[in-house]
Design a protein around this motif. Structure first.
Motif, PDB file in Angstrom:
ATOM      1  N   PHE A  37       0.847  -1.180   0.000  1.00  0.00           N
ATOM      2  CA  PHE A  37       0.000   0.000   0.000  1.00  0.00           C
ATOM      3  C   PHE A  37       0.889   1.239   0.000  1.00  0.00           C
ATOM      4  O   PHE A  37       2.017   1.204   0.482  1.00  0.00           O
ATOM      5  N   TYR A  96     -12.391  11.380   0.482  1.00  0.00           N
ATOM      6  CA  TYR A  96     -12.730  10.310  -0.441  1.00  0.00           C
ATOM      7  C   TYR A  96     -13.076  10.855  -1.822  1.00  0.00           C
ATOM      8  O   TYR A  96     -12.902  10.169  -2.825  1.00  0.00           O
ATOM      9  N   ARG A 102      -8.101   8.633  -2.070  1.00  0.00           N
ATOM     10  CA  ARG A 102      -8.668   7.316  -2.373  1.00  0.00           C
ATOM     11  C   ARG A 102      -7.558   6.328  -2.687  1.00  0.00           C
ATOM     12  O   ARG A 102      -7.616   5.163  -2.310  1.00  0.00           O
ATOM     13  N   TRP A 103      -6.498   6.813  -3.374  1.00  0.00           N
ATOM     14  CA  TRP A 103      -5.350   5.980  -3.731  1.00  0.00           C
ATOM     15  C   TRP A 103      -4.623   5.483  -2.479  1.00  0.00           C
ATOM     16  O   TRP A 103      -4.058   4.389  -2.473  1.00  0.00           O
ATOM     17  N   HIS A 105      -6.026   4.482   0.187  1.00  0.00           N
ATOM     18  CA  HIS A 105      -6.866   3.448   0.800  1.00  0.00           C
ATOM     19  C   HIS A 105      -7.162   3.725   2.273  1.00  0.00           C
ATOM     20  O   HIS A 105      -7.281   2.806   3.073  1.00  0.00           O
ATOM     21  N   ASN A 107      -9.838   4.594   3.471  1.00  0.00           N
ATOM     22  CA  ASN A 107     -11.200   4.177   3.792  1.00  0.00           C
ATOM     23  C   ASN A 107     -11.302   2.685   4.114  1.00  0.00           C
ATOM     24  O   ASN A 107     -12.355   2.219   4.512  1.00  0.00           O
ATOM     25  N   ASN A 108     -10.206   1.937   4.008  1.00  0.00           N
ATOM     26  CA  ASN A 108     -10.177   0.535   4.392  1.00  0.00           C
ATOM     27  C   ASN A 108      -9.930   0.473   5.903  1.00  0.00           C
ATOM     28  O   ASN A 108      -8.938   1.013   6.397  1.00  0.00           O
ATOM     29  N   VAL A 111      -6.523  -1.057   6.962  1.00  0.00           N
ATOM     30  CA  VAL A 111      -5.411  -0.154   6.637  1.00  0.00           C
ATOM     31  C   VAL A 111      -5.377   1.006   7.622  1.00  0.00           C
ATOM     32  O   VAL A 111      -4.321   1.327   8.191  1.00  0.00           O
TER      33      VAL A 111
END
Length: 167
Positions: A37, A96, A102-103, A105, A107-108, A111
């Motif tokens: 990531f 977001y 967004r790249w 991540h 929102n995971n 992560v």
């Protein structure tokens, strides 16, 4: 096995304890967070440009990667709590809507939870690793160096180095 040998050489060498402790912390961050990531680019940058022991980084990464699989449910809960915080909802919505965020991540939940946990633990972990390295050098290394076989091996290493220099 060769990584462990290199790690013990680094622990026994004159390398500063802070460098070895920082190596363990960077390996911990790599191991606790998902590896492929973008947030790990910062950690890889630090590994490349700081004087750290690569063997210690690799050993710590392998150890903490195994630990991270066990802690994934905890990371999920931490990340979920952060992502669902009502005070942060508008911020996360704005982020977001931007392609860069967004790249990353963010929102995971795993992560988010693992990154926040790893970076929050990094400062206390540095202190713990520094104490462990110093304690190892003060107690265990002195005890091991008292054995005759270790003294013979150290003498053989020095004799081999002298013979290479003389040739």
């Amino acid at each position: 096995m060769s990584m462990l040998v290199k790690l013990f050489k680094a622990l026994n060498a004159n390398q500063a304890p802070g460098q070895i402790a920082l190596s363990f912390v960077l390996g911990m961050i790599l191991g606790l967070t998902p590896l492929l990531f973008p947030h790990n680019l910062l950690t890889l940058f630090l590994i490349a440009f700081l004087r750290v022991n690569l063997s210690a980084v690799i050993v710590a990464t392998v150890f903490f990667s195994g630990l991270a699989y066990l802690l994934d449910p905890v990371f999920h809960q931490i990340g979920l709590a952060i992502l669902q915080a009502s005070a942060l909802q508008s911020l996360f919505t704005d982020l977001y809507n931007n392609a860069f965020w967004r790249w990353l991540h963010f929102n995971n939940s795993i992560v988010m939870g693992s990154v926040v946990t790893a970076y929050l633990l990094s400062l206390p972990a540095f202190g713990v690793f520094l104490w462990l390295v110093k304690t190892y050098r003060q107690r265990f290394l002195v005890w091991v160096n008292q054995f005759k076989i270790v003294q013979l091996l150290n003498g053989a290493d020095k004799a081999g180095l002298v013979s290479k220099v003389m040739q």
